[in-house]
Structures are given as structure tokens and as C-alpha cells.
Design an enzyme around this catalytic site. Structure first.
Site, PDB file in Angstrom:
ATOM      1  N   ARG A   1       9.962   5.717  -6.358  1.00 25.45           N
ATOM      2  CA  ARG A   1      10.446   5.748  -4.974  1.00 25.45           C
ATOM      3  C   ARG A   1      11.927   6.122  -4.917  1.00 25.45           C
ATOM      4  O   ARG A   1      12.358   6.777  -3.968  1.00 25.45           O
ATOM      5  CB  ARG A   1      10.219   4.391  -4.312  1.00 25.45           C
ATOM      6  CG  ARG A   1       8.765   4.214  -3.962  1.00 25.45           C
ATOM      7  CD  ARG A   1       8.530   2.962  -3.178  1.00 25.45           C
ATOM      8  NE  ARG A   1       7.185   2.989  -2.636  1.00 25.45           N
ATOM      9  CZ  ARG A   1       6.526   1.930  -2.221  1.00 25.45           C
ATOM     10  NH1 ARG A   1       7.084   0.741  -2.283  1.00 25.45           N
ATOM     11  NH2 ARG A   1       5.308   2.046  -1.728  1.00 25.45           N
TER      12      ARG A   1
ATOM     13  N   LYS B   1     -13.041  -3.724   2.542  1.00 26.86           N
ATOM     14  CA  LYS B   1     -13.774  -4.077   3.769  1.00 26.86           C
ATOM     15  C   LYS B   1     -13.908  -2.933   4.763  1.00 26.86           C
ATOM     16  O   LYS B   1     -12.980  -2.171   4.977  1.00 26.86           O
ATOM     17  CB  LYS B   1     -13.027  -5.208   4.475  1.00 26.86           C
ATOM     18  CG  LYS B   1     -13.050  -6.494   3.706  1.00 26.86           C
ATOM     19  CD  LYS B   1     -12.445  -7.590   4.569  1.00 26.86           C
ATOM     20  CE  LYS B   1     -11.703  -8.583   3.732  1.00 26.86           C
ATOM     21  NZ  LYS B   1     -10.416  -8.931   4.256  1.00 26.86           N
TER      22      LYS B   1
HETATM   23  P1  AMP Z   1      -8.398  -1.921  -0.057  1.00 23.66           P
HETATM   24  O1  AMP Z   1      -7.100  -2.653  -0.061  1.00 23.66           O
HETATM   25  O2  AMP Z   1      -9.219  -2.126   1.165  1.00 23.66           O
HETATM   26  O3  AMP Z   1      -8.245  -0.457  -0.434  1.00 23.66           O
HETATM   27  O4  AMP Z   1      -9.268  -2.593  -1.191  1.00 23.66           O
HETATM   28  C1  AMP Z   1      -8.927  -2.581  -2.541  1.00 23.66           C
HETATM   29  C2  AMP Z   1      -9.715  -3.654  -3.236  1.00 23.66           C
HETATM   30  O5  AMP Z   1     -11.097  -3.442  -3.021  1.00 23.66           O
HETATM   31  C3  AMP Z   1      -9.512  -3.700  -4.722  1.00 23.66           C
HETATM   32  O6  AMP Z   1      -8.769  -4.849  -5.050  1.00 23.66           O
HETATM   33  C4  AMP Z   1     -10.924  -3.731  -5.282  1.00 23.66           C
HETATM   34  O7  AMP Z   1     -11.092  -4.692  -6.300  1.00 23.66           O
HETATM   35  C5  AMP Z   1     -11.752  -4.090  -4.081  1.00 23.66           C
HETATM   36  N1  AMP Z   1     -13.151  -3.640  -4.206  1.00 23.66           N
HETATM   37  C6  AMP Z   1     -13.569  -2.406  -4.471  1.00 23.66           C
HETATM   38  N2  AMP Z   1     -14.925  -2.385  -4.585  1.00 23.66           N
HETATM   39  C7  AMP Z   1     -15.343  -3.646  -4.385  1.00 23.66           C
HETATM   40  C8  AMP Z   1     -16.623  -4.262  -4.375  1.00 23.66           C
HETATM   41  N3  AMP Z   1     -17.727  -3.559  -4.608  1.00 23.66           N
HETATM   42  N4  AMP Z   1     -16.696  -5.576  -4.120  1.00 23.66           N
HETATM   43  C9  AMP Z   1     -15.564  -6.288  -3.901  1.00 23.66           C
HETATM   44  N5  AMP Z   1     -14.331  -5.755  -3.885  1.00 23.66           N
HETATM   45  C10 AMP Z   1     -14.216  -4.451  -4.131  1.00 23.66           C
END
Ligand code: AMP
Length: 440
Positions: free
Chosen positions: A37, A238
Site C-alpha cells: 500500500r 454469505k
Molecule cells: P467473504 O468475506 O464473504 O469473502 O468470505 C470469506 C470467507 O468465506 C473465508 O474466511 C472462507 O473461509 C469462507 N468460506 C468460503 N467457503 C466457505 C464454505 N463453504 N463454508 C464456510 N465458509 C466458507
């Protein structure tokens, strides 16, 4: 891009310029562990210094809320410690813990190490103000000569930064004739230094730096005028976090690929059984609507066809796990989907290979665990191999994965802002960019 950039201002000589940077770099024990950064901010800073401006740099670092929070919440361990004491000693013990947290935050989240590194990179022309708008900052800004820089202390040491306090904005504005925003990572935040200083009419000339210009040119232009086929890939935890992103991208792309934890709500909405995988039952209706929307628009919505499952979520997250691969529509009741399977990796990679524009945000599985990282690695590899396509990674975990895998120079653009790029993908106008002057 219709916003003015530093190149559109003709005369910088002798002008005092406040540059909002994103120096929120990872640190361990006072040592910067990733200086990307800082390096990303250099082109704008050097341009202004070479043009004879007096450059005042500002940034936030972390979330030092303990410093000004009226009521600091104790963590579980400290709470238990306090509660174990006799009642008459509890208030003092709590206060001592809070004072220590404040001191630790001030020490941990100072921008002093960034100033030191900047000074090395910019030939000894950088001084550091030990406050943000206080006497030291005022003295250092007043003493700043043409072609030199002052870095102010962490903006978030003041609650006024996030609350867009007018008096605080006035003090910041008193340091400059011209405002430059080059902090893409916080451009989706409407804070004193990212937008309010301009929104309140306190500086008339407000332009973006080279970093924001690059982010906008590549990402906004690819979204608005993509060379087709345009494939968008979304993953992460999610569905609820990415509702508007899914809907907006569906309208813009030709194929929307959904992986990661988000996929199971879609699979369930299609009648699949998903075992104990992450599902948001409240969003089943939304997922059905998106499946219908894709059909109505003639867009392809691709979901995993096979899934890597375990008996339970690894604890700690990188603990060894036993895996097997099952059909995505028939995940056994006692199994949890934690990565995309081999057939899905090949299917997604094939789609990416045929694309001319690809954007990606969010891991395909629990990539923090090496056994469950194969899906995310496969998508990163497919982007790196997509010759002749514009490939864009929208910050956050997927950007970290590409960088760690050594693919950074094989990808057209890796964004420096996870939250900000997601909001661009949503079709939102970012406050830190909306407030800047339009090109004439
Ligand atoms: P985000 O911040 O929404 O991009 O989510 C990232 C997180 O999603 C990471 O820490 C992953 O471990 C989690 N993740 C990805 N796939 C899965 C899954 N199948 N079940 C639970 N968590 C997940």
C-alpha cells in the site's frame, strides 16, 4: 473516467496539498509486514513533490476505538478476570485494563513506522507529525517546503474522523489549498478525510491520484463496457453480504459463477440437499429470484456440480481434516461443504478460459485450510492462465490468494480495496469518488 486527476491541475508549485492515502498496512511488533500500500501511493506523492507542491499526507491505521470510546467492552478473558475480584476492586481493575488497551492501541496503531519507511523511499524528505491536527501537525505543515512531505498521525485517533465532524474537517482543510484522494481502500467510506472535507465545501479543488484513477479506469470501465464473453465469479461466506452484487453482476455479465459458502443457499433453492453446509434460509426466496432473473435475461448462472465435504468445520481453521467429494445436489445430512470439487474446478476453469473479461471476488472454499484451498487456487490459476482476457481480482481474500501464489503479474488488475471494489461491482457510487471535481 469523468473525475479530475492530479494531471488536470496545471500548477502545483508552492501549493499545499492534502493527500488522503491508504497506509493501513499490516504490522507485527512495529514492523511493516507488507508494504504494497505504501508503494502503491508513491507515484502520486512523487508526482506532487516533483511538481513543487508542499505535500501533507494523511491516513488511518486499524480501528483504535479504545482511545475515545466512552465505554470500552472487555473481552471474555478480561471480563472473567475482573469478575473474579472482590466487588469493591472491580471498577479500578476494569479502568486499568481500559487504560492499558488505549496505550497499546496508541503504540500499535501509530503511523510512525510508515513515516520512517516513506522517508527512506523518498530520499529523506518526509517528516512525521505526532498528532493529526494539533500543535505538532500545525508546526510541521507550516514548515513544509516545496517538494517535501509531512505525514500526519493516524486519523482514527480522533473519533471525529469517522463521524465527519465539521470542526475536525475545518482543521484538516486549513492544511491545504488542494485535496487529493488516492485511498481507494477507503473510498466507499464517508468519513472526514475521505469525503466530508469536500462535501462541506471546505476545499474547492478536489481530484483523485493515480491509484484511484487506475482502479476506476480498469474496474468501472470493465463493468460498463466489458469485452465479451464476460464472466463474473463470486465466492466467500454469505449470500446476505453480496445480494446487490449478485443482482447487479447478473445484469452486466454473460456468465455468473457462484462458489464458496454462498453456493449452498442457491443449491438448496434448486431443490438440493446440502447437509450441514452454510445456508441462509431467509435468502432462499432471493436465490430463486436470481435463478429466474438469470433465465429471463438469458444469462448463465453456474453453481458447483461436486463439493468437497468434511464431518465438521475445522477447529482451528487450519487443523488437519478428512475430506471426500460428493455430488453438490446430494450432500449427506451429516456432511458440510467446504470447497468446490475437482469437476467444478475444471468446469469453472473452462468458462474462464473462454472469457475476454473476468472479475473475481471471494474464495471458493475455506482456503485458510490447505486441504480446502484447492478450489480457490484453481480459480486463481485459471485467471492467471486466461491469456488475452482482462482479469480483475476485487481485493480481500481472493487478492491475497493471487499474490501469495505468485500470480500477481499474470493478472490484469488486483484491486487494493476489497470493500470498495465490491461496492463498485454493486453499481454503487463511492462517496470518496463522488465528491471529487468533474473533468471540464
Ligand atoms: P467473504 O468475506 O464473504 O469473502 O468470505 C470469506 C470467507 O468465506 C473465508 O474466511 C472462507 O473461509 C469462507 N468460506 C468460503 N467457503 C466457505 C464454505 N463453504 N463454508 C464456510 N465458509 C466458507
Amino acid at each position: 473516467m469523468n473525475k479530475m486527476t492530479v494531471k488536470d491541475v496545471k500548477d502545483w508549485k508552492g501549493k499545499r496539498v492534502l493527500v488522503r492515502c491508504d497506509f493501513n498496512v499490516p504490522m507485527k511488533d512495529g514492523v511493516i509486514t507488507d508494504e504494497n500500500r505504501i508503494l502503491g501511493a508513491l507515484p502520486t506523492i512523487e508526482y506532487l513533490m516533483n511538481a513543487g507542491a508542499k505535500v501533507v499526507l494523511c491516513s488511518h491505521m486499524g480501528k483504535p476505538h479504545s482511545i475515545f470510546s466512552e465505554e470500552v467492552k472487555l473481552n471474555k478473558k478480561d471480563k472473567a478476570k475482573v469478575e473474579a475480584l472482590p466487588a469493591e476492586e472491580q471498577a479500578a481493575a476494569k479502568q486499568a485494563i481500559i487504560e492499558k488497551a488505549k496505550k497499546d492501541d496508541l503504540k500499535k496503531l501509530t503511523l510512525a513506522p510508515v513515516a520512517k519507511r516513506l522517508n527512506e523511499l523518498l530520499g529523506g524528505k518526509v517528516t512525521f507529525a505526532t498528532d493529526v491536527v494539533g500543535p505538532d501537525a500545525q508546526a510541521k505543515v507550516a514548515a513544509c517546503k516545496e517538494g517535501e512531505c509531512v505525514l500526519l498521525e493516524n486519523l482514527r485517533f480522533h473519533w471525529e474522523e469517522e463521524k465527519k465532524d465539521l470542526e475536525f474537517c475545518k482543521k484538516l482543510a486549513s492544511f491545504c489549498d488542494i485535496y487529493v484522494n488516492d485511498a481507494f481502500g477507503t473510498a466507499h467510506r464517508s468519513h472526514a478525510s475521505t469525503a466530508a472535507i469536500v462535501e462541506y465545501g471546505l476545499v474547492k479543488t478536489a481530484v483523485c491520484g493515480f491509484l484511484i484513477e487506475k482502479e476506476l479506469t480498469v474496474m468501472a470501465d470493465s463493468l460498463e463496457h466489458p469485452v465479451r464473453p464476460f464472466v463474473a465469479i463470486l465466492g466467500g461466506a454469505k449470500v446476505a453480504d453480496k445480494l446487490n452484487v449478485i443482482s447487479n453482476l447478473l445484469e452486466k455479465c454473460d456468465t455468473l459463477i457462484i462458489g464458496g459458502g454462498m453456493a449452498y443457499t442457491f443449491l438448496k433453492a434448486q431443490g438440493g440437499t446440502v447437509g450441514t453446509s452454510l445456508v441462509d434460509d431467509e435468502k432462499l426466496g432471493y436465490c430463486k429470484d436470481m435463478i429466474e432473473k438469470a433465465k429471463a435475461l438469458g444469462k448463465e448462472l453456474l453453481l458447483p456440480v461436486d463439493t468437497v465435504v468434511t464431518k465438521e468445520f475445522p477447529d482451528p481453521i487450519d487443523a488437519p481434516v478428512e475430506i471426500e467429494t460428493v455430488c453438490s445436489m446430494h450432500i449427506p445430512d451429516d456432511r458440510m461443504g467446504l470447497d468446490i470439487g475437482e469437476k467444478t474446478r475444471a468446469l469453472f476453469a473452462e468458462k474462464i478460459k473462454g472469457a475476454k473479461t473476468v472479475i473475481w471476488n471471494g474464495p471458493m472454499g475455506v482456503f485458510e485450510n490447505p486441504v480446502l484451498a484447492a478450489g480457490t487456487v484453481a480459480v486463481a490459476q485459471a485467471l492467471a492462465d486466461a491469456k488475452g482476457a482482462t482479469t480483475i481480482v476485487g481485493g480481500g481474500d481472493s487478492a491475497a490468494a493471487c499474490t501469495q501464489l505468485g500470480f500477481a503479474d499474470k493478472i490484469t488488475h488486483i484491486s487494493t480495496g476489497g470493500g470498495a471494489s465490491l461496492e463498485l461491482f454493486e453499481g454503487k457510487v463511492l462517496p470518496g469518488i463522488a465528491c471529487l471535481n468533474e473533468k471540464e
